[in-house]
Design a protein around this motif. Structure first.
Motif, PDB file in Angstrom:
ATOM      1  N   UNK A 189       0.836  -1.200   0.000  1.00 41.84           N
ATOM      2  CA  UNK A 189       0.000   0.000   0.000  1.00 41.84           C
ATOM      3  C   UNK A 189       0.871   1.251   0.000  1.00 41.84           C
ATOM      4  N   UNK A 190       0.296   2.386  -0.406  1.00 40.94           N
ATOM      5  CA  UNK A 190       1.010   3.642  -0.199  1.00 40.94           C
ATOM      6  C   UNK A 190       1.277   3.853   1.289  1.00 40.94           C
ATOM      7  N   UNK A 191       2.204   4.729   1.597  1.00 37.01           N
ATOM      8  CA  UNK A 191       2.493   5.045   2.996  1.00 37.01           C
ATOM      9  C   UNK A 191       1.242   5.594   3.679  1.00 37.01           C
ATOM     10  N   UNK A 192       1.195   5.469   4.997  1.00 32.59           N
ATOM     11  CA  UNK A 192       0.051   5.973   5.749  1.00 32.59           C
ATOM     12  C   UNK A 192      -0.203   7.442   5.444  1.00 32.59           C
ATOM     13  N   UNK A 193       0.871   8.209   5.306  1.00 35.88           N
ATOM     14  CA  UNK A 193       0.724   9.635   5.022  1.00 35.88           C
ATOM     15  C   UNK A 193       0.081   9.869   3.666  1.00 35.88           C
ATOM     16  N   UNK A 194       0.431   9.036   2.681  1.00 35.49           N
ATOM     17  CA  UNK A 194      -0.168   9.184   1.351  1.00 35.49           C
ATOM     18  C   UNK A 194      -1.657   8.838   1.380  1.00 35.49           C
ATOM     19  N   UNK A 195      -2.014   7.777   2.097  1.00 37.55           N
ATOM     20  CA  UNK A 195      -3.421   7.411   2.227  1.00 37.55           C
ATOM     21  C   UNK A 195      -4.205   8.496   2.955  1.00 37.55           C
ATOM     22  N   UNK A 196      -3.608   9.037   4.002  1.00 39.01           N
ATOM     23  CA  UNK A 196      -4.251  10.103   4.766  1.00 39.01           C
ATOM     24  C   UNK A 196      -4.460  11.340   3.893  1.00 39.01           C
ATOM     25  N   UNK A 197      -3.456  11.660   3.105  1.00 36.10           N
ATOM     26  CA  UNK A 197      -3.555  12.831   2.227  1.00 36.10           C
ATOM     27  C   UNK A 197      -4.623  12.624   1.154  1.00 36.10           C
ATOM     28  N   UNK A 198      -4.669  11.418   0.585  1.00 37.10           N
ATOM     29  CA  UNK A 198      -5.667  11.134  -0.452  1.00 37.10           C
ATOM     30  C   UNK A 198      -7.077  11.276   0.102  1.00 37.10           C
ATOM     31  N   UNK A 199      -7.347  10.654   1.258  1.00 35.30           N
ATOM     32  CA  UNK A 199      -8.687  10.722   1.837  1.00 35.30           C
ATOM     33  C   UNK A 199      -9.070  12.158   2.175  1.00 35.30           C
ATOM     34  N   UNK A 200      -8.104  12.926   2.689  1.00 38.05           N
ATOM     35  CA  UNK A 200      -8.407  14.323   3.024  1.00 38.05           C
ATOM     36  C   UNK A 200      -8.746  15.122   1.773  1.00 38.05           C
ATOM     37  N   UNK A 201      -7.967  14.928   0.729  1.00 38.02           N
ATOM     38  CA  UNK A 201      -8.179  15.722  -0.482  1.00 38.02           C
ATOM     39  C   UNK A 201      -9.514  15.424  -1.147  1.00 38.02           C
ATOM     40  N   UNK A 202      -9.890  14.136  -1.231  1.00 34.19           N
ATOM     41  CA  UNK A 202     -11.157  13.820  -1.894  1.00 34.19           C
ATOM     42  C   UNK A 202     -12.341  14.274  -1.038  1.00 34.19           C
ATOM     43  N   UNK A 203     -12.241  14.124   0.285  1.00 40.11           N
ATOM     44  CA  UNK A 203     -13.326  14.579   1.148  1.00 40.11           C
ATOM     45  C   UNK A 203     -13.463  16.099   1.123  1.00 40.11           C
ATOM     46  N   UNK A 204     -12.332  16.786   1.144  1.00 39.48           N
ATOM     47  CA  UNK A 204     -12.374  18.248   1.105  1.00 39.48           C
ATOM     48  C   UNK A 204     -12.896  18.743  -0.233  1.00 39.48           C
ATOM     49  N   UNK A 205     -12.532  18.054  -1.318  1.00 37.87           N
ATOM     50  CA  UNK A 205     -12.962  18.490  -2.645  1.00 37.87           C
ATOM     51  C   UNK A 205     -14.452  18.310  -2.852  1.00 37.87           C
ATOM     52  N   UNK A 206     -15.031  17.243  -2.288  1.00 36.18           N
ATOM     53  CA  UNK A 206     -16.442  16.946  -2.545  1.00 36.18           C
ATOM     54  C   UNK A 206     -17.365  17.604  -1.514  1.00 36.18           C
ATOM     55  N   UNK A 207     -16.823  18.068  -0.415  1.00 36.51           N
ATOM     56  CA  UNK A 207     -17.669  18.639   0.647  1.00 36.51           C
ATOM     57  C   UNK A 207     -18.512  19.816   0.158  1.00 36.51           C
ATOM     58  N   UNK A 208     -17.980  20.762  -0.631  1.00 39.28           N
ATOM     59  CA  UNK A 208     -18.842  21.849  -1.124  1.00 39.28           C
ATOM     60  C   UNK A 208     -20.015  21.342  -1.966  1.00 39.28           C
ATOM     61  N   UNK A 209     -19.791  20.270  -2.758  1.00 32.55           N
ATOM     62  CA  UNK A 209     -20.891  19.731  -3.559  1.00 32.55           C
ATOM     63  C   UNK A 209     -21.941  19.079  -2.671  1.00 32.55           C
ATOM     64  N   UNK A 210     -21.515  18.456  -1.558  1.00 34.55           N
ATOM     65  CA  UNK A 210     -22.491  17.897  -0.621  1.00 34.55           C
ATOM     66  C   UNK A 210     -23.310  19.022   0.013  1.00 34.55           C
ATOM     67  N   UNK A 211     -22.678  20.129   0.288  1.00 29.37           N
ATOM     68  CA  UNK A 211     -23.402  21.303   0.799  1.00 29.37           C
ATOM     69  C   UNK A 211     -24.452  21.745  -0.213  1.00 29.37           C
ATOM     70  N   UNK A 212     -24.060  21.807  -1.495  1.00 27.08           N
ATOM     71  CA  UNK A 212     -25.016  22.167  -2.545  1.00 27.08           C
ATOM     72  C   UNK A 212     -26.147  21.148  -2.619  1.00 27.08           C
ATOM     73  N   UNK A 213     -25.830  19.863  -2.436  1.00 31.78           N
ATOM     74  CA  UNK A 213     -26.854  18.822  -2.489  1.00 31.78           C
ATOM     75  C   UNK A 213     -27.945  19.068  -1.454  1.00 31.78           C
ATOM     76  N   UNK A 214     -27.548  19.429  -0.248  1.00 32.27           N
ATOM     77  CA  UNK A 214     -28.524  19.698   0.811  1.00 32.27           C
ATOM     78  C   UNK A 214     -29.353  20.930   0.476  1.00 32.27           C
TER      79      UNK A 214
END
Length: 361
Positions: A257-282
């Motif tokens: 697997x990628x390093x823990x830091x890489x996995x952590x960074x990936x999850x943060x980036x995708x969640x942060x990127x999609x959060x505004x669209x979830x706000x729009x969804x509501x």
């Protein structure tokens, strides 16, 4: 007088055949992914462990060697090994070589798995489109249609990352496994005949609100997979750094697997990127509620759990920016937020009586 659209039964049956066919291809992809992990040579596994052992307790910079070309005076810098700093900044660990272990044999199985996943995606997407054509509307008017569309979008998002040359092939096995479970539940317990919408759903907002909800859920899912794997990989790295000796299975899987830091960074980036669209969804759902029911917010179960999910991801993003809450603590919040999304996805529609109970089961 407005005549209700009829259902094209031949297209509906074709949609069913395509969905079942995609499940068969996803099953082949699942076994190919298993072969990628199990049968690929493990000769390169252990590089990260060696790096951890050598650098336990202190972050080390990657080595850069200088090579001088013979017969000339030009110095050429060799490309350094890429390492990623963890959220807490405690250690630098190189990424693992990937699901296949970086070998020719493993890479072959991996390419077969990805090719089968692409084929299954195209077949499933055709089934979703055919379902829509059979009733001339958006193909997410009930839980069966939502589930098939959701898994299609999740796989499409994963393939989009792959085609963008992102190192996400490690998601393939958990993704295909989850898609098979999702389609199994959809075809076994959520299956409903192809039919017209209930009056409350017959709106152009169905295309806007529900499509964004599906896309957000697909991206949240990818982030949740990365977060869960981050927790396993982080524990593994901690054990190595403290002089522990993980078992052979953990070493063979987690080292790829990628390093823990890489996995952590990936999850943060995708969640942060999609959060505004979830706000729009509501917000879009509230506007639709105003048109359909004459009020923008009525504390309906679906509305409440959508908001709880929003609060969960907002808390996660805030935790990532707060000293002392990065890393594992923030990851737990992200998983709780995704669990709220899953309950909103399944639980509210199936088990809770509300204005949004359109499961059709």
């Amino acid at each position: 007088m407005i005549l209700a659209a009829t259902t094209d039964e031949s297209l509906a049956r074709m949609s069913d055949v395509l969905i079942y066919s995609s499940m068969a291809v996803y099953t082949l992809a699942f076994f190919a992914h298993i072969a990628e992990w199990v049968l690929g040579s493990r000769s390169k596994v252990g590089r990260t462990a060696a790096a951890l052992t050598a650098g336990a307790g202190a972050a080390q910079a990657p080595a850069v060697t200088v090579r001088v070309k013979q017969g000339g005076s030009t110095a050429v810098l060799d490309k350094p090994k890429v390492v990623t700093r963890t959220a807490a900044g405690a250690r630098d660990v190189p990424d693992g070589p990937g699901a296949a272990g970086g070998t020719v044999k493993g890479d072959l199985y991996g390419r077969i798995a990805v090719s089968l996943t692409v084929l299954a995606f195209l077949v499933e997407a055709s089934g979703v489109v055919t379902r829509a054509l059979s009733v001339q509307r958006a193909p997410w008017g009930n839980m069966y249609e939502f589930s098939t569309t959701f898994s299609t979008v999740a796989v499409g998002t994963y393939l989009g990352f792959l085609f963008a040359k992102k190192n996400v092939r490690w998601i393939g096995l958990p993704l295909v496994t989850t898609v098979l479970l999702d389609l199994g539940v959809a075809t076994t317990w959520l299956k409903t005949p192809s039919d017209q919408l209930v009056p409350a759903l017959d709106s152009y907002w169905l295309w806007i609100h529900v499509s964004t909800a599906i896309f957000c859920g697909a991206v949240f899912y990818l982030g949740a997979v990365a977060t869960l794997l981050y927790l396993f990989r982080d524990s593994y790295e901690n054990k190595l750094a403290n002089g522990g000796n993980p078992g052979a299975f953990a070493r063979s899987v987690l080292e790829r697997l990628p390093a823990a830091a890489s996995l952590d960074k990936f999850s943060y980036r995708v969640n942060a990127a999609i959060f505004p669209l979830w706000t729009f969804t509501i917000i879009a759902g509230a506007i639709w509620a105003g048109d359909a029911w004459g009020r923008y917010w009525g504390w309906d179960a679906k509305e409440v759990w959508s908001f709880i999910t929003w609060v969960g991801y907002a808390a996660y993003l805030h935790a990532r920016a707060t000293a002392g809450w990065k890393g594992r603590k923030a990851a737990y919040i992200a998983l709780v937020a995704f669990a709220c999304f899953l309950f909103n996805y399944y639980g509210v529609n199936i088990f809770v009586s509300s204005k949004h109970s359109y499961a059709g089961v």
